[in-house]
Design a protein around this motif. Structure first.
Motif, mmCIF file in Angstrom:
data_model
loop_
_atom_site.group_PDB
_atom_site.id
_atom_site.type_symbol
_atom_site.label_atom_id
_atom_site.label_comp_id
_atom_site.label_asym_id
_atom_site.label_seq_id
_atom_site.Cartn_x
_atom_site.Cartn_y
_atom_site.Cartn_z
ATOM 1 N N MET A 1 53.507 29.804 19.311
ATOM 2 C CA MET A 1 53.879 30.866 20.213
ATOM 3 C C MET A 1 52.652 31.605 20.744
ATOM 4 N N TRP A 2 51.742 32.009 19.831
ATOM 5 C CA TRP A 2 50.530 32.709 20.230
ATOM 6 C C TRP A 2 49.627 31.838 21.099
ATOM 7 N N LEU A 3 49.665 30.571 20.821
ATOM 8 C CA LEU A 3 48.868 29.629 21.600
ATOM 9 C C LEU A 3 49.329 29.611 23.053
ATOM 10 N N TRP A 4 50.643 29.651 23.281
ATOM 11 C CA TRP A 4 51.183 29.661 24.641
ATOM 12 C C TRP A 4 50.832 30.956 25.375
ATOM 13 N N ILE A 5 50.886 32.052 24.655
ATOM 14 C CA ILE A 5 50.534 33.345 25.253
ATOM 15 C C ILE A 5 49.054 33.371 25.621
ATOM 16 N N LEU A 6 48.200 32.881 24.741
ATOM 17 C CA LEU A 6 46.772 32.812 25.005
ATOM 18 C C LEU A 6 46.483 31.884 26.182
#
Length: 162
Positions: A1-6
């Motif tokens: 999830m954080w990877l997609w936001i980044l």
């Protein structure tokens, strides 16, 4: 999830940088085009003044008149200098015409004066367009997010109004 936001955040930043860069490049090219248009109009005016000089010379052979040279450079200083020279020469020629009533009555003289006035109007219009484009460029360059993204990186040169 954080990877997609980044990844989305990095993509957005890259998009902002590229669109700001491309927009400034377009505006810079518009400024160069406007400056070139001013140069062309001044060159046309110089050619007309040289023709007028030939007409004046025909009425007064003793006058030592040297033709103006056409601007080859598109830098602001060269263009402004040529514009000033052409205005000074035109003033001198009109002063000579006052001394020769036959010259003032000459059709070719009046046609050239009218064409020079039209060139002067054209130069004024191009200068207004140039100034508007410079203002838009400088405003865009100084706006957020462009100033945050590009200051010190790509564009160090502010254009100057004439």
């Amino acid at each position: 999830m954080w990877l997609w936001i980044l990844l989305a955040l990095i993509t957005a930043i890259i998009y902002l940088v590229l669109t700001s860069y491309n927009s400034l490049q377009r505006k810079a090219h518009d400024i160069k085009e406007s400056l070139s248009n001013i140069s062309v109009s001044i060159s046309k005016k110089v050619n007309l003044i040289n023709q007028l000089m030939d007409v004046v010379r025909g009425y007064q052979e003793s006058e030592q008149l040297t033709h103006l040279t056409v601007v080859k450079e598109t830098g602001m200083n060269a263009i402004y200098s040529s514009y000033q020279d052409s205005n000074m020469m035109l003033t001198n020629l009109q002063g000579m015409a006052e001394r020769y009533p036959d010259l003032k009555a000459d059709q070719q003289y009046h046609r050239l004066i009218t064409n020079i006035e039209q060139c002067e109007h054209e130069i004024s219009q191009w200068r207004n367009e140039y100034n508007a484009r410079v203002k838009a460029y400088n405003s865009h360059r100084s706006s957020i997010p462009t100033i945050l993204l590009l200051t010190g990186w790509v564009f160090q040169k502010h254009h100057i109004l004439i």
